[in-house]
Structure formats: structure tokens, C-alpha cells
Design a protein around this motif. Structure first.
Motif, short mmCIF file in Angstrom:
data_model
loop_
_atom_site.label_atom_id
_atom_site.label_comp_id
_atom_site.label_asym_id
_atom_site.label_seq_id
_atom_site.Cartn_x
_atom_site.Cartn_y
_atom_site.Cartn_z
N ASN A 69 7.45 2.40 6.53
CA ASN A 69 7.48 2.63 5.10
C ASN A 69 6.08 2.94 4.56
N PHE A 70 5.54 4.07 5.01
CA PHE A 70 4.22 4.48 4.56
C PHE A 70 4.16 6.00 4.45
N GLU A 71 3.14 6.48 3.75
CA GLU A 71 2.87 7.92 3.65
C GLU A 71 1.44 8.16 4.12
N ILE A 72 1.17 9.37 4.58
CA ILE A 72 -0.18 9.75 4.98
C ILE A 72 -0.83 10.51 3.83
N LYS A 73 -1.91 9.94 3.29
CA LYS A 73 -2.64 10.58 2.21
C LYS A 73 -4.11 10.64 2.58
N ASP A 74 -4.66 11.84 2.59
CA ASP A 74 -6.07 12.03 2.98
C ASP A 74 -6.36 11.42 4.35
N GLY A 75 -5.38 11.55 5.24
CA GLY A 75 -5.56 11.07 6.61
C GLY A 75 -5.41 9.58 6.79
N LYS A 76 -5.01 8.87 5.74
CA LYS A 76 -4.86 7.42 5.83
C LYS A 76 -3.43 7.01 5.51
N LYS A 77 -3.01 5.90 6.13
CA LYS A 77 -1.70 5.36 5.83
C LYS A 77 -1.73 4.65 4.48
N VAL A 78 -0.80 5.00 3.63
CA VAL A 78 -0.63 4.32 2.36
C VAL A 78 0.76 3.69 2.38
N TRP A 79 0.78 2.36 2.42
CA TRP A 79 2.04 1.64 2.58
C TRP A 79 2.78 1.52 1.26
N ASN A 80 4.08 1.74 1.32
CA ASN A 80 4.94 1.56 0.15
C ASN A 80 5.52 0.14 0.17
N ASP A 81 5.58 -0.46 -0.99
CA ASP A 81 6.23 -1.77 -1.14
C ASP A 81 5.70 -2.82 -0.18
N PRO A 82 4.37 -3.00 -0.09
CA PRO A 82 3.83 -4.06 0.79
C PRO A 82 4.22 -5.44 0.28
N LYS A 83 4.28 -6.39 1.22
CA LYS A 83 4.70 -7.75 0.87
C LYS A 83 3.54 -8.72 1.09
N PHE A 84 3.43 -9.69 0.20
CA PHE A 84 2.38 -10.70 0.23
C PHE A 84 2.91 -12.00 0.84
N GLU A 85 2.04 -12.68 1.58
CA GLU A 85 2.35 -14.00 2.08
C GLU A 85 1.11 -14.88 1.91
N LEU A 86 1.33 -16.19 1.87
CA LEU A 86 0.20 -17.11 1.79
C LEU A 86 -0.60 -17.07 3.08
N ASN A 87 -1.91 -17.17 2.95
CA ASN A 87 -2.82 -17.24 4.11
C ASN A 87 -3.23 -18.70 4.28
N PRO A 88 -2.81 -19.35 5.38
CA PRO A 88 -3.12 -20.78 5.55
C PRO A 88 -4.61 -21.11 5.44
N GLN A 89 -5.46 -20.15 5.75
CA GLN A 89 -6.90 -20.40 5.66
C GLN A 89 -7.37 -20.59 4.22
N ASN A 90 -6.54 -20.18 3.27
CA ASN A 90 -6.91 -20.27 1.85
C ASN A 90 -6.17 -21.38 1.12
N ASN A 91 -5.66 -22.37 1.86
CA ASN A 91 -4.89 -23.44 1.23
C ASN A 91 -5.69 -24.18 0.15
N ASP A 92 -6.97 -24.38 0.38
CA ASP A 92 -7.79 -25.07 -0.62
C ASP A 92 -7.88 -24.27 -1.92
N ILE A 93 -7.94 -22.95 -1.78
CA ILE A 93 -7.96 -22.09 -2.97
C ILE A 93 -6.63 -22.18 -3.71
N TYR A 94 -5.54 -22.15 -2.95
CA TYR A 94 -4.22 -22.23 -3.58
C TYR A 94 -4.04 -23.54 -4.34
N LEU A 95 -4.60 -24.61 -3.81
CA LEU A 95 -4.49 -25.90 -4.48
C LEU A 95 -5.12 -25.84 -5.88
N GLU A 96 -6.15 -25.03 -6.03
CA GLU A 96 -6.78 -24.86 -7.34
C GLU A 96 -5.97 -23.95 -8.25
N LEU A 97 -5.25 -23.01 -7.65
CA LEU A 97 -4.59 -21.96 -8.43
C LEU A 97 -3.10 -22.17 -8.62
#
Length: 259
Positions: free
Chosen positions: A35-63
Motif C-alpha cells: 500500500n504505497f506509491e513511488i514519488k520522486d523515486g521514494k516509497k510513500v506509504w498510504n494509510d500508515p499505522k502507529f504503534e507504541l514504542n516500548p522504549q518510550n514508555n517513560d514518555i508515554y507515562l507523561e503524556l
């Protein structure tokens, strides 16, 4: 290469290959399948999905959302509908007549730039309660239950929704160009129609509500290098379009939380 002799079932949604994207973020971001397109020679992903990064748990606790904050986010489903094709923008480009100014409201949309897809995912991951334009239009009093309203790119809203938002005492207008055009909603037909605004029905009409705090001029600043909130009578308005900053900036998310 080893060729399998056993027929494979089609992959389910959970089995579709995902690619972790090399994007600076407080979260892990993935593209799925092809699910991506090629624009200017680069992949541009459509509808990307976000997930929590366990390395940033301390940041999430603040936010992370604290129920004591009594805040709600309003997802712009009317705007997602307006940007669907064919739709309002097919008409604006001169590729369709006024029949394209009435569109079907779907149950689900891709989480696009125009409908604040990044912000929606970020607030969802941080535990914020989320309602939609439909909830506010059907029951404008719902906003009175909350101490703080976070508005996304809610460009297209009904008159009832506009009134409910502008009379609330504490609104974070996170995206410029919110409350820009008036729409009518027909729930029996599950449709949305443009009534006024965005140069319609007359070319000189910009904001459909003649709203004095319209800040659409800032929506084209997508880099947010000089990001700041400006005070208005019922809340705060950001001076740039934060679709990239929202998942990268701890400072921005902390400001939103602390207002």
C-alpha cells in the motif's frame, strides 16, 4: 529459494506483511502490504499505522490521558467524507457538477492527512476519549460533559456542531481551517451536503459561518517550525498544521495535555 508444495490460505489482515518505516517519531510507524506509491523515486506509504514504542514508555507515562482531565477529541468524519472521491473536491476541481456536493458518509475512512489521521492515532494510543462530528451534531449538549475539547481538522461541520463548539469555554483548535464550511447531514440517506463556504454558493464566500476567528491562512504551514498557540475567547488555536509534529513533538503533546 524453496518452493512450497502446500497450498496457502490467503493472508488475513493480521498476517499482511508490515514494514517499519524509518520516520522520526515518538511511536513506531508501519506500512502494510504494497500500500504505497513511488514519488520522486521514494516509497510513500498510504494509510500508515502507529504503534507504541516500548522504549518510550517513560514518555508515554507523561503524556497518557488522565481521566481526571475530562477531555474529549472530536474526529472529523464529515471532513473525511468531503474529501472522499468523487466528492466536494471533484467539484472544486471542475471535474463534476453540483451532484458531487452531496456524498455518502461511510463507516470507515483511511487515516489521511486531510482528516488528521496521525493525530487520531496518537490520541487513541495515548488513551484519549474520542467522539465524532456525528455525535456532536446529533447531541450538541454532549460537549458540556467535558472540561476540554480537542478539535482536529474539522473543516466541514453542521450549524449545530459549530454552535456547540464555539460556545464551549475551552477548545483546543489544533488544526487551522477548522469550522470553515457549513454542511447539512441527512441521516436517513446517510449523506452529507455542502451548504455554504469554500467559495460556495458564491465565489466570494470563504468561511461558511463568517467566523471571525477563522485561521485557515495557517493550514499550509505543515513544518511547524515556529509553532505556537494563540489565545481566543473560547480556547487556543495552533498557528500551523501539525500532522507531522503531532507524533514527533513531546512538547506539543504536553502542551495539549496541560491546557
Amino acid at each position: 529459494m524453496i518452493e512450497s508444495q502446500t497450498p496457502l490460505d490467503p493472508p488475513t489482515k493480521n498476517q499482511i506483511e508490515k514494514t517499519k518505516l524509518d520516520i522520526k517519531s515518538l511511536f513506531d510507524i508501519y506500512g502494510y502490504g504494497n500500500n504505497f506509491e513511488i514519488k520522486d523515486g521514494k516509497k510513500v506509504w498510504n494509510d500508515p499505522k502507529f504503534e507504541l514504542n516500548p522504549q518510550n514508555n517513560d514518555i508515554y507515562l507523561e503524556l497518557n490521558y488522565d481521566p481526571g482531565e475530562n477531555t474529549v477529541v472530536v474526529y472529523p468524519i464529515f471532513t473525511a467524507s468531503a474529501y472522499d472521491e468523487p466528492g466536494f473536491y471533484t467539484f472544486f476541481r471542475g471535474e463534476c457538477d453540483e451532484t458531487c456536493l452531496t456524498v455518502t458518509i461511510n463507516d470507515e475512512y483511511s487515516l489521511d492527512f486531510t482528516s488528521s489521521g496521525n493525530a487520531f492515532q496518537v490520541f487513541q494510543l495515548l488513551g484519549y476519549p474520542i467522539i465524532s462530528d456525528i455525535d456532536v451534531d446529533k447531541n450538541p449538549d454532549i460537549l458540556e460533559k467535558y472540561d476540554k475539547i480537542i478539535l482536529l481538522h474539522n473543516e466541514y461541520v453542521s450549524k449545530k456542531e459549530f454552535t456547540a463548539i464555539t460556545k464551549h469555554p475551552n477548545v483546543i483548535y489544533l488544526y487551522p481551517n477548522a469550522l470553515y464550511a457549513e454542511v447539512n447531514v441527512d441521516y436517513q440517506k446517510n449523506s452529507l451536503s455542502l451548504l455554504r463556504g469554500h467559495n460556495f454558493p458564491e465565489s466570494e464566500i470563504r468561511n461558511g459561518f463568517d467566523w471571525k476567528y477563522d485561521n485557515s491562512v495557517f493550514e499550509y504551514d505543515v513544518d511547524c517550525m515556529n509553532m505556537q498557540f494563540d489565545r481566543i475567547e473560547n480556547g487556543w488555536m495552533l498557528n500551523c498544521y501539525p500532522e507531522k509534529a503531532i507524533h514527533q513533538s513531546k512538547v506539543l503533546l504536553k502542551m495539549i495535555k496541560d491546557f
